[in-house]
Design a protein around this motif. Structure first.
Motif, PDB file in Angstrom:
ATOM      1  N   THR A  73       0.830  -1.211   0.000  1.00  0.00           N
ATOM      2  CA  THR A  73       0.000   0.000   0.000  1.00  0.00           C
ATOM      3  C   THR A  73       0.863   1.258   0.000  1.00  0.00           C
ATOM      4  OG1 THR A  73      -0.189  -0.166   2.429  1.00  0.00           O
ATOM      5  CG2 THR A  73      -1.983  -1.098   1.095  1.00  0.00           C
ATOM      6  N   ALA A  91      -6.105   4.398  -1.853  1.00  0.00           N
ATOM      7  CA  ALA A  91      -4.856   3.806  -1.371  1.00  0.00           C
ATOM      8  C   ALA A  91      -4.586   4.191   0.077  1.00  0.00           C
ATOM      9  CB  ALA A  91      -3.696   4.248  -2.257  1.00  0.00           C
ATOM     10  N   ALA A 137      -6.660   1.899   2.145  1.00  0.00           N
ATOM     11  CA  ALA A 137      -6.038   0.575   2.152  1.00  0.00           C
ATOM     12  C   ALA A 137      -4.794   0.551   3.032  1.00  0.00           C
ATOM     13  CB  ALA A 137      -5.680   0.156   0.724  1.00  0.00           C
ATOM     14  N   ALA A 138      -3.984   1.623   2.964  1.00  0.00           N
ATOM     15  CA  ALA A 138      -2.804   1.708   3.824  1.00  0.00           C
ATOM     16  C   ALA A 138      -3.209   1.771   5.285  1.00  0.00           C
ATOM     17  CB  ALA A 138      -1.971   2.931   3.446  1.00  0.00           C
TER      18      ALA A 138
END
Length: 433
Positions: free
Chosen positions: A324, A340, A343-344
């Motif tokens: 990520t 992103a 997701a990270a």
């Protein structure tokens, strides 16, 4: 819910401890950690002190917290959390007062050193030890998940609160107000909420071995699965031997490197998005939604423990952090970067729970406080270095795109190292319970 040691706490006592720590750890992180980046610019502009000095003073406190992690863990193993966490709250209050009124750089830096001593006593590691030692294996992950879910809201609550206070009070009085909150909430909560008989290391050491165990402990053993006994008891369980073993050193290295990556991403996400032409408000939104992702990740952790063994689970989480981070480095549109960031956040949110369960799942609970203190030291050090490291790599490589890809490479290395972190009897095994 079955207590880990039924002669120490009742079910209502366990609920009291968990509720207490959910509140106090959230407040402690909010006041002692997340308020600082909000106040940083104001402190620099008001005092004329450079941001380099200010962040160095803050990092010094975090480094001291890392150094004190081992002695704090030893104290916890022997005496329990009530006295040391209450004392940490008192010390933290005094430190913030000193920071708020410091007329010069030496006293300001001293205030953060004192605050570091408080952090060692009131942040995640002592709270993890408390829950791990008081809760049974079957309920432990759930309790740790609830704690990290609550404390994950520290920035959500205290960043805007700090900004509001700053607007009306200035940075010095803001810190005085936050010190009052820390004292009013956490001092009585720690003293009242963490009372109860502490299950000493000797009790854990004799667990399942016969000999001089008390009748209540033997009754408890009968209600636990054989797999629980194997997970809690290791043949080579001397803490000094464990801390020098290859699996422990690999685990500490892998988690330390991943912490460096994860916290560098947090600190440098906004300037990275600004470098790509996005507004500060949009970048702040992405950062905030990353915090929401952390909550999602932590909700998923119990299921992950049921379906994966300790080595696979560790590698998957660390790999997710690396991948990520790479995505953040290569994506360019607002929508994809926000996705992103979420997701990270999901990957990052799993790391504290991975840290919290790392020792107990590999080497049991008898020396959990001491070993977790040793494990937390490199994590806290890299957390302290991460703001400088991320910006330094960006300067060296000519921008944040290359910097985030380099950070992802560090994460890949951490993943590879983590494959060595499971003792031979644990590698690939899914835990019981």
């Amino acid at each position: 819910m079955h207590p880990a040691h039924p002669e120490t706490l009742s079910r209502s006592g366990l609920r009291r401890v968990l509720a207490t720590l959910c509140i106090t750890v959230t407040v402690s992180y909010g006041v002692l950690y997340y308020a600082f980046p909000v106040l940083l610019t104001s402190i620099a502009s008001t005092t004329g002190w450079s941001t380099t000095f200010l962040t160095a003073a803050f990092s010094g406190g975090l480094l001291l917290a890392a150094i004190l992690g081992v002695p704090v863990g030893r104290w916890l193993d022997r005496h329990g959390p009530r006295t040391i966490m209450t004392g940490g709250s008192v010390i933290g209050t005094l430190a913030l007062v000193l920071i708020a009124v410091a007329p010069n750089r030496p006293l300001f830096a001293t205030g953060w050193v004192v605050a570091g001593a408080a952090m060692a006593a009131v942040f995640y590691p002592p709270a993890f030890t408390t829950l791990t030692r008081w809760y049974s294996r079957g309920e432990r992950v759930r309790a740790l998940t609830m704690l990290t879910l609550a404390a994950g809201l520290a920035s959500t609550i205290f960043a805007p609160l700090t900004a509001f206070l700053l607007e009306h009070l200035g940075w010095g009085r803001t810190y005085l107000a936050l010190a009052a909150i820390l004292a009013a909430v956490t001092v009585p909560a720690h003293w009242w909420g963490l009372r109860g008989r502490w299950p000493g290391a000797a009790v854990d050491a004799v667990h399942g071995q016969g000999g001089r165990a008390e009748d209540g402990q033997r009754r408890h053993d009968q209600h636990e699965h054989d797999q629980h006994d194997r997970a809690e008891r290791r043949p080579h369980d001397h803490p000094a031997r464990i801390s020098r073993s290859l699996p422990f050193l690999a685990l500490a290295t892998a988690l330390g490197l991943t912490s460096l990556v994860a916290f560098a991403v947090i600190i440098n996400l906004v300037p990275m998005m600004e470098e790509r032409g996005m507004s500060t408000s949009t970048a702040a939104l992405a950062l905030g939604l990353g915090g929401f992702g952390q909550v999602i990740g932590r909700l998923c952790f119990p299921a992950l423990t049921r379906w994966t063994g300790v080595r696979l689970r560790t590698a998957l989480i660390l790999l997710a952090v690396a991948l990520t981070t790479a995505l953040l480095g290569v994506l360019t549109t607002v929508t994809t970067l926000i996705g992103a960031s979420i997701a990270a956040g999901i990957a990052r949110g799993l790391v504290p729970l991975l840290q919290a369960t790392a020792v107990s799942e590999r080497w049991g609970t008898a020396h959990y406080g001491r070993l977790t203190g040793q494990l937390s030291a490199p994590i806290t050090v890299t957390m302290a270095l991460s703001p400088w490291f991320g910006s330094a790599i960006a300067d060296l490589l000519g921008g944040y795109t290359a910097a985030f890809l380099a950070l992802a490479g560090v994460g890949i290395v951490a993943t590879a190292v983590s494959l060595l972190s499971a003792p031979r009897t644990q590698a690939g095994k899914a835990p019981a319970g």
